[in-house]
Design an enzyme around this catalytic site. Structure first.
Site, PDB file in Angstrom:
ATOM      1  N   GLU A 151       0.855  -1.183   0.000  1.00  0.00           N
ATOM      2  CA  GLU A 151       0.000   0.000   0.000  1.00  0.00           C
ATOM      3  C   GLU A 151       0.897   1.241   0.000  1.00  0.00           C
ATOM      4  OE1 GLU A 151      -3.874  -1.703   2.343  1.00  0.00           O
ATOM      5  OE2 GLU A 151      -2.123  -1.274   3.558  1.00  0.00           O
ATOM      6  N   VAL A 152       0.793   2.014  -1.066  1.00  0.00           N
ATOM      7  CA  VAL A 152       1.597   3.240  -1.173  1.00  0.00           C
ATOM      8  C   VAL A 152       0.696   4.414  -0.783  1.00  0.00           C
ATOM      9  CG1 VAL A 152       2.832   4.755  -2.777  1.00  0.00           C
ATOM     10  CG2 VAL A 152       3.084   2.260  -2.959  1.00  0.00           C
TER      11      VAL A 152
END
Ligand SMILES: NC(=O)c1ccc[n+]([C@@H]2O[C@H](COP(=O)([O-])OP(=O)(O)OC[C@H]3O[C@@H](n4cnc5c(N)ncnc54)[C@H](O)[C@@H]3O)[C@@H](O)[C@H]2O)c1
Length: 317
Positions: A151-152
């Protein structure tokens, strides 16, 4: 994106060691730092235990277990050598604030600094950075040497360039990054996990199911389906698979689901000692049936097979 050859891994506990194995498997050189007295030995032991599975998943050209160097308590004189930083220190704001400020002051300004933080938004720890625009969250799903999701999450001052670099970098090491567009407590996957856990706890607490049957309920229904098809495409399929399948399912089952959701809300449990006792008792009975070490071993082997097989299925993400 200029080529990322050397990754700095800061903090090498459960998550940092796993990231290190992944980066090595993709031909990167990795410089690792951690102040724990036995960190170098623990890292070596972790890497050796991860490597057989990592090999099974597949090595990129240039991959080698030898391509890492443990450099001590901090990256120190090596800061200038790294092209990307993955920070994995303990989940404490004071510590992350100080550490990220140090990394920011010593690395080249174009180097992206990604924190694995599960819960602290990066806006809270960039306050002393000179170049906060290159700091973001790159949150893995444990263990990152196996699970594809990253998850960025940027903070309001993260640059588009830093987000794009992180997305490309994780893709290049065979991860499946998703861009979370707003800082959100728990990011995304852990919010789904919390929702499922909450209902699992509720069903056991209210005497509806045993812990064993909750686990069987998930592993024989939603679990396998969700490994292949997420909730939205599942709804399209459940609605007949046509162009309006998704909407049809919502109109058809939506009112009933609203009723279930109301009941779930009414039966919200309290997270207190009494609930923990009740849950622990049911889980203890489950543990009499299952040998957790053997389950974990078989889980990892089957996961690797599933992930490899998925790559051969062109329609599945
Ligand atoms: N464990 C998980 O399932 C999981 C999953 C995703 C993300 N994360 C995140 O990853 C990060 C690390 O979690 P973990 O579970 O690996 O913790 P951990 O306790 O296993 O490892 C933390 C490591 O950081 C080291 N450390 C302490 N101070 C440091 C410093 N100043 N500089 C560098 N290293 C330092 C410790 O010695 C230790 O080895 C956390 O932010 C956590 O939220 C954890």
């Amino acid at each position: 994106m200029s080529e990322i050859k050397t990754v700095g891994v800061v903090g090498t506990g459960v998550i940092g060691a796993s990231w290190t194995a992944l980066f090595l498997a993709h031909g990167k050189h990795v410089l690792v730092a951690d102040p724990a007295p036995d960190a170098a030995n623990t890292l070596r032991a972790h890497l050796e235990s991860f490597w057989p599975l990592v090999e099974q998943i597949g090595l990129s050209s240039g991959a080698s277990l030898q391509n890492y160097r443990f450099v001590g308590a901090s990256l120190g004189e090596h800061y200038g050598e790294v092209d990307y930083v993955q920070e994995n220190a303990p989940e404490r704001l004071d510590l992350k604030k100080k550490l990220i400020a140090e990394i920011d002051s010593k690395t080249r300004p174009e180097v992206v600094i990604a924190s694995s933080s599960s819960g602290i938004p990066s806006s809270q720890f960039v306050t002393s950075c000179k170049h906060p625009e290159r700091v973001l969250i790159g949150h893995p799903f444990h263990p990152p040497h196996i699970m594809p999701l990253v998850e960025v999450v940027g903070h309001p001052g993260s640059s588009e360039n830093a987000i794009a670099t992180a997305m490309q970098f994780y893709t290049s090491v065979d991860k499946r990054p998703i861009h979370i567009m707003k800082e959100t407590p728990g990011h995304a996957a852990n919010r789904f996990q919390a929702a499922v856990m909450n209902e699992a706890f509720s069903l056991v607490s209210h005497g509806v199911l045993t812990a064993t049957d909750v686990d069987a309920c998930i592993t024989t229904s939603l679990g396998p389906r969700y490994a292949l098809m997420g909730p939205f495409l599942s709804n399209v399929s459940g609605g007949g698979g046509g162009k309006d399948g998704f909407r049809h399912l919502l109109e058809h089952l939506g009112p009933a689901v609203q009723g279930w959701l109301k009941d779930m809300k009414d039966k919200q449990i309290s997270y207190d000692a009494e609930t923990y006792d009740k849950l622990s008792e049911s889980v203890r009975k489950e543990q009499e049936i299952f040998d957790i070490k053997e389950v974990e071993k078989q889980r990892d082997e089957l996961l690797v097979r599933l992930l490899k097989d998925k790559k051969t299925a062109s329609a599945i993400v």
